[in-house]
Design a protein around this motif. Structure first.
Motif, PDB file in Angstrom:
ATOM      1  N   ARG A  11     -12.825 -47.435 -22.805  1.00 26.17           N
ATOM      2  CA  ARG A  11     -13.248 -48.822 -22.554  1.00 26.17           C
ATOM      3  C   ARG A  11     -13.567 -49.012 -21.073  1.00 26.17           C
ATOM      4  O   ARG A  11     -14.585 -49.607 -20.714  1.00 26.17           O
ATOM      5  N   ASP A  14     -16.755 -47.025 -20.055  1.00 23.95           N
ATOM      6  CA  ASP A  14     -17.991 -47.583 -20.598  1.00 23.95           C
ATOM      7  C   ASP A  14     -18.577 -48.648 -19.677  1.00 23.95           C
ATOM      8  O   ASP A  14     -19.786 -48.860 -19.663  1.00 23.95           O
ATOM      9  N   SER A  15     -17.711 -49.291 -18.887  1.00 26.47           N
ATOM     10  CA  SER A  15     -18.189 -50.331 -17.985  1.00 26.47           C
ATOM     11  C   SER A  15     -18.679 -49.769 -16.644  1.00 26.47           C
ATOM     12  O   SER A  15     -19.199 -50.510 -15.821  1.00 26.47           O
ATOM     13  N   SER A  17     -20.964 -47.933 -13.856  1.00 29.73           N
ATOM     14  CA  SER A  17     -22.385 -47.666 -13.626  1.00 29.73           C
ATOM     15  C   SER A  17     -22.551 -46.151 -13.511  1.00 29.73           C
ATOM     16  O   SER A  17     -21.566 -45.399 -13.458  1.00 29.73           O
TER      17      SER A  17
END
Length: 79
Positions: A11, A14-15, A17
């Motif tokens: 999680r 996934d955020s 960059s």
């Protein structure tokens, strides 16, 4: 790694960059290299070298000192 930790890790990553992901990968790879380099280094140490290191570690733990006294060769052989 547990399933809960893995899902949290996924999680969080996934955020990231692209640049943050590359930085995280490089940090993790360096940590892994250090971890495995240390274990390989320990495996490659000969028995004699390991014994010598243990001897020096033992001598360091005794905190021996000469108080600046210089001994002659004959005095050293007497001790």
């Amino acid at each position: 790694m547990s399933d809960a930790m893995m899902s949290d890790f996924m999680r969080i990553t996934d955020s990231f960059s692209g640049e943050e992901l590359v930085s995280a990968i490089s940090i993790l790879s360096e940590k892994l290299k250090k971890m495995f380099a240390n274990s390989e280094e320990k495996a490659n140490i000969s028995k004699e070298e390991q014994t010598l290191r243990e001897l020096f570690a033992h001598a360091d733990s005794l905190h021996l000192r000469s108080d600046g006294t210089k001994w002659t060769r004959e005095e050293l052989y007497e001790r």
